[in-house]
Write a protein that holds these residues in place. Structure first.
Motif, PDB file in Angstrom:
ATOM      1  N   VAL A 245       0.841  -1.194   0.000  1.00  0.00           N
ATOM      2  CA  VAL A 245       0.000   0.000   0.000  1.00  0.00           C
ATOM      3  C   VAL A 245       0.878   1.246   0.000  1.00  0.00           C
ATOM      4  O   VAL A 245       1.741   1.406   0.866  1.00  0.00           O
ATOM      5  CB  VAL A 245      -0.925  -0.004   1.234  1.00  0.00           C
ATOM      6  N   ARG A 246       0.633   2.133  -0.973  1.00  0.00           N
ATOM      7  CA  ARG A 246       1.375   3.385  -1.049  1.00  0.00           C
ATOM      8  C   ARG A 246       0.451   4.586  -1.237  1.00  0.00           C
ATOM      9  O   ARG A 246       0.904   5.643  -1.674  1.00  0.00           O
ATOM     10  CB  ARG A 246       2.385   3.337  -2.200  1.00  0.00           C
ATOM     11  N   PHE A 247      -0.829   4.417  -0.896  1.00  0.00           N
ATOM     12  CA  PHE A 247      -1.766   5.525  -1.086  1.00  0.00           C
ATOM     13  C   PHE A 247      -2.108   6.234   0.226  1.00  0.00           C
ATOM     14  O   PHE A 247      -3.110   6.943   0.303  1.00  0.00           O
ATOM     15  CB  PHE A 247      -3.040   5.063  -1.806  1.00  0.00           C
ATOM     16  N   PHE A 248      -1.302   6.048   1.255  1.00  0.00           N
ATOM     17  CA  PHE A 248      -1.440   6.833   2.479  1.00  0.00           C
ATOM     18  C   PHE A 248      -0.683   8.141   2.271  1.00  0.00           C
ATOM     19  O   PHE A 248       0.538   8.184   2.328  1.00  0.00           O
ATOM     20  CB  PHE A 248      -0.879   6.048   3.666  1.00  0.00           C
TER      21      PHE A 248
ATOM     22  N   ASP B 222       7.981  10.792  -2.301  1.00  0.00           N
ATOM     23  CA  ASP B 222       6.591  11.220  -2.456  1.00  0.00           C
ATOM     24  C   ASP B 222       6.277  12.392  -1.537  1.00  0.00           C
ATOM     25  O   ASP B 222       5.460  13.261  -1.875  1.00  0.00           O
ATOM     26  CB  ASP B 222       5.650  10.050  -2.152  1.00  0.00           C
ATOM     27  N   ILE B 223       6.908  12.418  -0.372  1.00  0.00           N
ATOM     28  CA  ILE B 223       6.710  13.533   0.551  1.00  0.00           C
ATOM     29  C   ILE B 223       7.393  14.785   0.019  1.00  0.00           C
ATOM     30  O   ILE B 223       6.827  15.884   0.042  1.00  0.00           O
ATOM     31  CB  ILE B 223       7.242  13.174   1.951  1.00  0.00           C
ATOM     32  N   LYS B 224       8.605  14.635  -0.483  1.00  0.00           N
ATOM     33  CA  LYS B 224       9.363  15.795  -0.957  1.00  0.00           C
ATOM     34  C   LYS B 224       8.699  16.475  -2.148  1.00  0.00           C
ATOM     35  O   LYS B 224       8.833  17.684  -2.319  1.00  0.00           O
ATOM     36  CB  LYS B 224      10.787  15.369  -1.308  1.00  0.00           C
ATOM     37  N   THR B 225       7.998  15.700  -2.971  1.00  0.00           N
ATOM     38  CA  THR B 225       7.310  16.309  -4.116  1.00  0.00           C
ATOM     39  C   THR B 225       6.165  17.214  -3.678  1.00  0.00           C
ATOM     40  O   THR B 225       5.723  18.068  -4.456  1.00  0.00           O
ATOM     41  CB  THR B 225       6.771  15.227  -5.052  1.00  0.00           C
TER      42      THR B 225
END
Length: 686
Positions: A9-12, A670-673
């Protein structure tokens, strides 16, 4: 290790808030951190840098400055103009006093922690006396125009230096008068833009150190008002500054994400004359380093990229110890994800809303490492928004997926969910029993018939959830010791017989849910508890501590198990104990009672109790590395710890059934974007 079907899961979409300020406890082992969303966190250095306490944020609260006072009391101040004391036992704001000068930009305590100085928007420095139960306004120092962005006490508590725009002022504390006024922009020629003093320090030698928006670290003789030394460390602003207690080292943070260490070194070998020299640059952040701190053994920095970085000073620590590890903390040391195993749902906790998702599915099978096609995509079912400015303390979804509960500082909410085909109806339970607030932890029973609510003063409420949609309180457990500390971990047994509760005093109490009595207390260990879980078949309580030790306690027999005694007598592997990330979740495989599933941010581990423990001569290999070895070599490496590092950063892992795992990741990129662009820097070759 066994074969599992893994839901990756990577949609959090969690984006942690940036670090706004830091405060290291003088002659103590704790670090206070405030984030841009108003949250306050406490890290315990003695407990392997564990994040032992979290006070959730508030939309109307900004924390621009933190400082420790006498008795281990913590105060914060912000743009709301109030100075707030934080209750570290009840994890809430205990009380506030208006600063009297508009927004408060800076705050510092004197050497004894009995006085606070607050720098305000109107250019005044207010003095407050720390008294039992709060603070009391004492007086205001000589007021001048310009907000006070930073200030510092002289170690003798006789003077205060305050930094503003273009100017530095030194106050005499007894009289409250301004003794010196230094124009910091005077040394910059042909520059018309204003110079902002972002950080300052007052040394016992009488020198004043400043960090400014021109990228300079400067040393001043405050009595004469002259410049002693000037170091240009960056083309961008220097935003933060901190000096060690011994005053022989300091650290500064810049808007480019770089941090620099300065050291007081002899001019020549054997010479008594010393000068400040920039010695070590570090680039651990991508965005503004708004806060730095200096402990006796490490340089600490926090940036808008949400990272807390603890960089050890190798000359100050013993090698191969916990203090000799570079640590980067981005995610909280607590779970923000809960799983409804039977319904295959995931509940994600954000600061002011919750998201409920249904996992995808596949009809295919494959070999190890293959990515299977998804026949049913993950589905976002519900979003619950929290009303008001308060951030969410905790949340949970029941195993059957029919109940969702969450709590803020002043409210507790319970919802009933009904599924009809592709639609979901959400109904708020109207009559909820009155509870002691705030609520710190929530846990549903395995059969979803009860909800356990941990609230103030170590109490745990047992709520019954009947089918029509109401709920009532059955009982309230109180710890026999009467501890004021909040309960931050709960674990219920699958048979509904036992409940374990761990509090901020690191004591674990076991309660009997059948007769509603206190059963026993687990022997106290000298480290913080990071995760607990009760085995569904044996009712053994497995405990993970912040120093990476593992214990197994038999609840029916009220003693440690034989396996646990073997672990403590033989010891765990050196590499296991040297890990710098705490275990945050423990699960079990009912089809294989000897398996214990554990994870931290960087690894997932299947612990097989039927296999021997590895000694320090054995390689503690990742499973992907182990597969590349010949069969004979693999047999020699056979031991209890099966480690997988494929999923990183790992926020949550759980077993849905005997063959299916769910892994929740949050890649750093993903956070840095989603962060604002950093200061543009010239790179070689561009």
């Amino acid at each position: 290790m066994g074969e599992f079907e893994v839901h990756r899961v990577r949609f959090f979409g969690l984006v942690p808030a940036g670090v706004r300020c830091l405060a290291h406890q003088r002659r103590g082992a704790r670090l206070a951190l405030a984030r841009t969303d108003g949250a306050v966190e406490i890290y315990n250095f003695a407990a392997n840098y564990f994040q032992e306490k979290v006070i959730p944020g508030h939309s109307a609260r900004s924390v621009e400055a933190l400082c420790w006072a006498a008795g281990g009391r913590l105060f914060g101040a912000g743009l709301g103009g109030a100075i707030t004391e934080f209750d570290l036992a009840q994890l809430c704001a205990a009380g506030s006093v208006d600063g009297g000068g508009g927004p408060v930009w800076s705050m510092a305590a004197n050497s004894t922690g009995t006085q606070l100085a607050a720098g305000c928007e109107d250019g005044s420095v207010k003095l407050f006396q720390v008294v039992p139960g709060g603070i009391q306004f004492e007086r205001s120092l000589d007021r001048r125009m310009g907000r006070i962005l930073c200030l510092a006490w002289h170690p003798a508590d006789t003077h205060i230096v305050a930094g503003s725009v273009d100017v530095l002022r030194v106050f005499d504390v007894p009289s409250g008068q301004t003794l010196q006024r230094i124009m910091v922009s005077y040394q910059v020629q042909k520059v018309r833009r204003e110079c902002v003093v972002w950080g300052t320090a007052f040394l016992s030698s009488g020198a004043v150190v400043t960090a400014d928006s021109f990228g300079r670290v400067q040393f001043w003789d405050w009595e004469r008002g002259t410049l002693l030394q000037s170091h240009t460390v960056s083309t961008a602003a220097v935003l933060s500054l901190a000096v060690s207690e011994t005053e022989d080292s300091m650290v500064v943070g810049t808007s480019t994400g770089a941090t620099y260490q300065f050291q007081l070194l002899p001019v020549r070998t054997g010479s008594p004359e010393k000068r400040w020299v920039r010695t070590k640059p570090f680039q651990h952040h991508t965005h503004d380093v708004r806060a730095v701190a200096h402990s006796p053994t490490a340089l600490i920095s926090g940036g808008l990229d949400a990272q807390l970085v603890i960089r050890p000073l190798m000359e100050k620590v013993q090698k191969k110890s916990y203090d000799a590890v570079l640590r980067k903390f981005t995610f909280p040391h607590r779970r923000l994800v809960s799983c409804a195993r039977k319904a295959r749902l995931l509940l994600f906790q954000f600061s002011q809303h919750l998201e409920l998702w249904r996992l995808g599915s596949t009809d295919e099978t494959g070999k190890d490492g293959e990515v299977l096609p998804v026949c049913c995509m993950p589905e976002h079912l519900v979003q619950l928004k929290s009303k008001g400015p308060e951030h969410i303390y905790c949340s949970c979804v029941s195993p059957c997926g029919a109940w969702v509960a969450y709590a803020t500082a002043s409210r507790f909410h319970l919802y009933r969910l009904r599924y009809q085909g592709d639609s979901v109806s959400v109904t708020k339970v109207p009559k909820v029993p009155k509870l002691q607030l705030p609520v710190y932890q929530l846990q549903f029973a395995a059969d979803s018939s009860s909800l356990f609510v941990a609230s103030a003063w170590g109490s745990v409420h047992v709520l019954q959830l009947p089918e029509p949609g109401g709920c009532k309180r059955l009982h309230t457990f109180q710890p026999p010791s009467g501890s004021p500390e909040a309960v931050y971990l709960l674990a219920a047994s699958a048979d509904g017989h036992w409940l374990a509760a761990a509090g901020g005093d690191w004591v674990i109490h076991i309660y009997n849910l059948k007769c509603f009595k206190h059963h026993c207390t687990v022997p106290t260990y000298n480290c913080a508890v990071t995760a607990i879980a009760i085995h569904p078949l044996t009712n053994n309580l497995v405990i993970a501590y912040s120093d990476q030790q593992l214990f197994e306690f038999s609840i029916p027999e009220q003693q440690y198990t034989a396996w646990s005694r073997v672990v403590q007598s033989s010891g765990l592997h050196r590499l296991w104990l040297e890990r710098d990330s705490p275990i945050t979740h423990i699960a079990f495989n009912p089809k294989n009672p000897s398996h214990i599933l554990l994870h931290d941010v960087y690894m997932f581990c299947l612990l097989d109790k039927s296999l021997p423990l590895p000694d320090n001569s054995t390689l503690l290999m990742n499973q992907s590395t182990l597969k590349q070895l010949p069969e004979t070599a693999r047999q020699r490496q056979l031991h209890a710890f099966k480690i997988c590092k494929k999923f990183q950063p790992l926020l949550f892992a759980d077993l849905l059934d005997g063959t299916c795992l769910v892994m929740v990741e949050r890649p750093i990129m993903d956070i840095k974007t989603q962060l604002p662009p950093p200061v543009q820097q010239k790179k070689f070759g561009t």
